[in-house]
Design a protein around this motif. Structure first.
Motif, PDB file in Angstrom:
ATOM      1  N   GLY A   1       0.823  -1.216   0.000  1.00  0.00           N
ATOM      2  CA  GLY A   1       0.000   0.000   0.000  1.00  0.00           C
ATOM      3  C   GLY A   1       0.848   1.253   0.000  1.00  0.00           C
ATOM      4  O   GLY A   1       0.576   2.216  -0.740  1.00  0.00           O
ATOM      5  N   GLU A   2       1.900   1.255   0.806  1.00  0.00           N
ATOM      6  CA  GLU A   2       2.765   2.430   0.860  1.00  0.00           C
ATOM      7  C   GLU A   2       3.544   2.584  -0.446  1.00  0.00           C
ATOM      8  O   GLU A   2       3.790   3.705  -0.899  1.00  0.00           O
ATOM      9  CB  GLU A   2       3.697   2.360   2.076  1.00  0.00           C
ATOM     10  CG  GLU A   2       2.973   2.377   3.428  1.00  0.00           C
ATOM     11  CD  GLU A   2       2.139   3.642   3.671  1.00  0.00           C
ATOM     12  OE1 GLU A   2       2.241   4.613   2.890  1.00  0.00           O
ATOM     13  OE2 GLU A   2       1.368   3.655   4.649  1.00  0.00           O
ATOM     14  N   PHE A   3       3.897   1.448  -1.040  1.00  0.00           N
ATOM     15  CA  PHE A   3       4.549   1.509  -2.341  1.00  0.00           C
ATOM     16  C   PHE A   3       3.596   2.099  -3.388  1.00  0.00           C
ATOM     17  O   PHE A   3       3.971   2.990  -4.163  1.00  0.00           O
ATOM     18  CB  PHE A   3       5.011   0.105  -2.763  1.00  0.00           C
ATOM     19  CG  PHE A   3       5.643   0.052  -4.125  1.00  0.00           C
ATOM     20  CD1 PHE A   3       6.865   0.663  -4.362  1.00  0.00           C
ATOM     21  CD2 PHE A   3       5.009  -0.605  -5.177  1.00  0.00           C
ATOM     22  CE1 PHE A   3       7.451   0.617  -5.626  1.00  0.00           C
ATOM     23  CE2 PHE A   3       5.592  -0.655  -6.439  1.00  0.00           C
ATOM     24  CZ  PHE A   3       6.810  -0.041  -6.662  1.00  0.00           C
TER      25      PHE A   3
ATOM     26  N   GLN B   1       6.292  11.943   2.878  1.00  0.00           N
ATOM     27  CA  GLN B   1       5.761  11.155   3.993  1.00  0.00           C
ATOM     28  C   GLN B   1       5.505   9.712   3.565  1.00  0.00           C
ATOM     29  O   GLN B   1       5.785   8.771   4.308  1.00  0.00           O
ATOM     30  CB  GLN B   1       4.483  11.795   4.533  1.00  0.00           C
ATOM     31  CG  GLN B   1       4.806  13.061   5.321  1.00  0.00           C
ATOM     32  CD  GLN B   1       3.566  13.695   5.931  1.00  0.00           C
ATOM     33  OE1 GLN B   1       2.551  13.844   5.254  1.00  0.00           O
ATOM     34  NE2 GLN B   1       3.646  14.060   7.186  1.00  0.00           N
ATOM     35  N   GLU B   2       4.999   9.525   2.342  1.00  0.00           N
ATOM     36  CA  GLU B   2       4.763   8.156   1.850  1.00  0.00           C
ATOM     37  C   GLU B   2       6.082   7.391   1.709  1.00  0.00           C
ATOM     38  O   GLU B   2       6.139   6.194   1.981  1.00  0.00           O
ATOM     39  CB  GLU B   2       4.020   8.153   0.508  1.00  0.00           C
ATOM     40  CG  GLU B   2       2.668   8.846   0.483  1.00  0.00           C
ATOM     41  CD  GLU B   2       1.630   8.265   1.443  1.00  0.00           C
ATOM     42  OE1 GLU B   2       1.919   7.286   2.154  1.00  0.00           O
ATOM     43  OE2 GLU B   2       0.532   8.826   1.490  1.00  0.00           O
ATOM     44  N   ARG B   3       7.125   8.092   1.301  1.00  0.00           N
ATOM     45  CA  ARG B   3       8.429   7.412   1.179  1.00  0.00           C
ATOM     46  C   ARG B   3       8.921   6.955   2.546  1.00  0.00           C
ATOM     47  O   ARG B   3       9.502   5.883   2.679  1.00  0.00           O
ATOM     48  CB  ARG B   3       9.457   8.354   0.529  1.00  0.00           C
ATOM     49  CG  ARG B   3       9.235   8.455  -0.973  1.00  0.00           C
ATOM     50  CD  ARG B   3      10.365   9.208  -1.660  1.00  0.00           C
ATOM     51  NE  ARG B   3      10.189   9.161  -3.109  1.00  0.00           N
ATOM     52  CZ  ARG B   3      10.415  10.181  -3.937  1.00  0.00           C
ATOM     53  NH1 ARG B   3      10.844  11.329  -3.450  1.00  0.00           N
ATOM     54  NH2 ARG B   3      10.233  10.049  -5.225  1.00  0.00           N
ATOM     55  N   ASN B   4       8.655   7.776   3.526  1.00  0.00           N
ATOM     56  CA  ASN B   4       9.026   7.413   4.889  1.00  0.00           C
ATOM     57  C   ASN B   4       8.202   6.191   5.365  1.00  0.00           C
ATOM     58  O   ASN B   4       8.749   5.252   5.961  1.00  0.00           O
ATOM     59  CB  ASN B   4       8.789   8.638   5.774  1.00  0.00           C
ATOM     60  CG  ASN B   4       9.158   8.371   7.199  1.00  0.00           C
ATOM     61  OD1 ASN B   4       8.300   8.004   7.993  1.00  0.00           O
ATOM     62  ND2 ASN B   4      10.426   8.514   7.516  1.00  0.00           N
ATOM     63  N   HIS B   5       6.910   6.185   5.068  1.00  0.00           N
ATOM     64  CA  HIS B   5       6.073   5.025   5.431  1.00  0.00           C
ATOM     65  C   HIS B   5       6.611   3.764   4.746  1.00  0.00           C
ATOM     66  O   HIS B   5       6.700   2.703   5.354  1.00  0.00           O
ATOM     67  CB  HIS B   5       4.620   5.232   4.978  1.00  0.00           C
ATOM     68  CG  HIS B   5       3.920   6.398   5.620  1.00  0.00           C
ATOM     69  ND1 HIS B   5       2.663   6.814   5.231  1.00  0.00           N
ATOM     70  CD2 HIS B   5       4.304   7.238   6.622  1.00  0.00           C
ATOM     71  CE1 HIS B   5       2.303   7.854   5.973  1.00  0.00           C
ATOM     72  NE2 HIS B   5       3.283   8.136   6.815  1.00  0.00           N
ATOM     73  N   LEU B   6       6.944   3.902   3.470  1.00  0.00           N
ATOM     74  CA  LEU B   6       7.420   2.748   2.707  1.00  0.00           C
ATOM     75  C   LEU B   6       8.732   2.212   3.279  1.00  0.00           C
ATOM     76  O   LEU B   6       8.893   0.998   3.449  1.00  0.00           O
ATOM     77  CB  LEU B   6       7.588   3.124   1.231  1.00  0.00           C
ATOM     78  CG  LEU B   6       8.170   2.032   0.323  1.00  0.00           C
ATOM     79  CD1 LEU B   6       7.305   0.771   0.312  1.00  0.00           C
ATOM     80  CD2 LEU B   6       8.351   2.549  -1.115  1.00  0.00           C
TER      81      LEU B   6
ATOM     82  N   GLU C   1      -1.240  10.430   9.606  1.00  0.00           N
ATOM     83  CA  GLU C   1      -0.669  11.166   8.464  1.00  0.00           C
ATOM     84  C   GLU C   1      -1.523  10.993   7.208  1.00  0.00           C
ATOM     85  O   GLU C   1      -1.683  11.926   6.427  1.00  0.00           O
ATOM     86  CB  GLU C   1       0.787  10.750   8.243  1.00  0.00           C
ATOM     87  CG  GLU C   1       1.648  11.231   9.412  1.00  0.00           C
ATOM     88  CD  GLU C   1       3.127  10.890   9.317  1.00  0.00           C
ATOM     89  OE1 GLU C   1       3.867  11.339  10.200  1.00  0.00           O
ATOM     90  OE2 GLU C   1       3.540  10.165   8.382  1.00  0.00           O
ATOM     91  N   GLU C   2      -2.094   9.793   7.038  1.00  0.00           N
ATOM     92  CA  GLU C   2      -2.978   9.566   5.880  1.00  0.00           C
ATOM     93  C   GLU C   2      -4.214  10.476   5.995  1.00  0.00           C
ATOM     94  O   GLU C   2      -4.711  10.996   4.992  1.00  0.00           O
ATOM     95  CB  GLU C   2      -3.430   8.103   5.760  1.00  0.00           C
ATOM     96  CG  GLU C   2      -2.371   7.014   5.915  1.00  0.00           C
ATOM     97  CD  GLU C   2      -1.196   7.055   4.953  1.00  0.00           C
ATOM     98  OE1 GLU C   2      -1.076   8.009   4.169  1.00  0.00           O
ATOM     99  OE2 GLU C   2      -0.382   6.110   5.001  1.00  0.00           O
ATOM    100  N   LEU C   3      -4.679  10.664   7.232  1.00  0.00           N
ATOM    101  CA  LEU C   3      -5.836  11.550   7.433  1.00  0.00           C
ATOM    102  C   LEU C   3      -5.479  12.996   7.083  1.00  0.00           C
ATOM    103  O   LEU C   3      -6.311  13.725   6.539  1.00  0.00           O
ATOM    104  CB  LEU C   3      -6.355  11.445   8.869  1.00  0.00           C
ATOM    105  CG  LEU C   3      -7.126  10.149   9.167  1.00  0.00           C
ATOM    106  CD1 LEU C   3      -7.438  10.034  10.661  1.00  0.00           C
ATOM    107  CD2 LEU C   3      -8.416  10.080   8.361  1.00  0.00           C
TER     108      LEU C   3
HETATM  109 FE   LIG Z   1       1.249   6.193   3.675  1.00  0.00          FE
END
Ligand SMILES: [Fe+2]
Ligand SMILES: [Fe+2]
Length: 192
Positions: A35-37, A65-70, A152-154
């Protein structure tokens, strides 16, 4: 590696064929990495179109932020030896296409895509947090990670709304389509 056979007993209330805790957590890490990818690829797709636009910095912030989640889930996949989903090549293409495709429809459609995806991710992380809570503290670190990312997604969803997502022509239909696709991607990434 010794496999947890506990799921064949009915003592803990699970039925034969139910996933063991270990399998359940592996599935969570696998789908979250996917999902993060996918999220990284969506925002990269949006930026390929909107980088120079007024929305560029906003999208770039979400991408960071998504890169950090991934990275976090990549590390968990290696640490806990989880098999990544075989569908990564598909999410590589589909995520980018979704991001770029909606961005080509306009800045507001890109934001509508963000809102739809992030709403599904919010539900998804909330359901995981609830499951992890029932694991007697054994998975508290993972639970906290999921909860932090959910927040963070929110913020990403709110950013989309603040930037006019709902003013996209055909918003409801576009949103429903993207949500269905995102839920299918989650279902598949847990299993394949
Ligand atoms: Fe994310
Ligand atoms: Fe996000």
């Amino acid at each position: 590696m010794k496999k947890d056979k506990k799921h064949y007993s009915s003592k803990d209330g699970r039925l034969p064929g139910d996933l063991s805790r270990e399998q359940l957590v592996e599935r969570m890490i696998r789908v979250d990495q996917a999902g993060e990818f996918g999220a990284v690829r969506i925002y990269e797709g949006q930026l390929s179109v909107l980088d120079k636009s007024e929305k560029g910095p906003v999208i770039r912030h979400m991408l960071d932020q998504e890169r950090n989640h991934l990275e976090t889930f990549n590390a968990l996949v290696s640490k806990r030896r989880v098999r990544p989903t075989a569908l990564m090549p598909l999410w590589h293409v589909a995520g980018f296409a979704l991001g770029a495709g909606t961005a080509l429809l306009g800045e507001k459609a890109a934001m509508a895509c963000t809102v739809a995806v992030e709403e599904v991710i919010d539900e998804h992380y909330a359901a995981q947090v609830e499951k992890l809570q029932g694991m007697d503290g054994a998975e508290d670190a993972l639970k906290e990670t999921c909860e932090k990312f959910r927040q963070e997604e929110l913020q990403h969803r709110d950013t989309g709304l603040e930037h006019g997502a709902e003013q996209t022509p055909g918003y409801e239909a576009l949103s429903a389509l993207i949500k269905t696709g995102s839920r299918m991607a989650i279902w598949l990434s847990e299993r394949i």
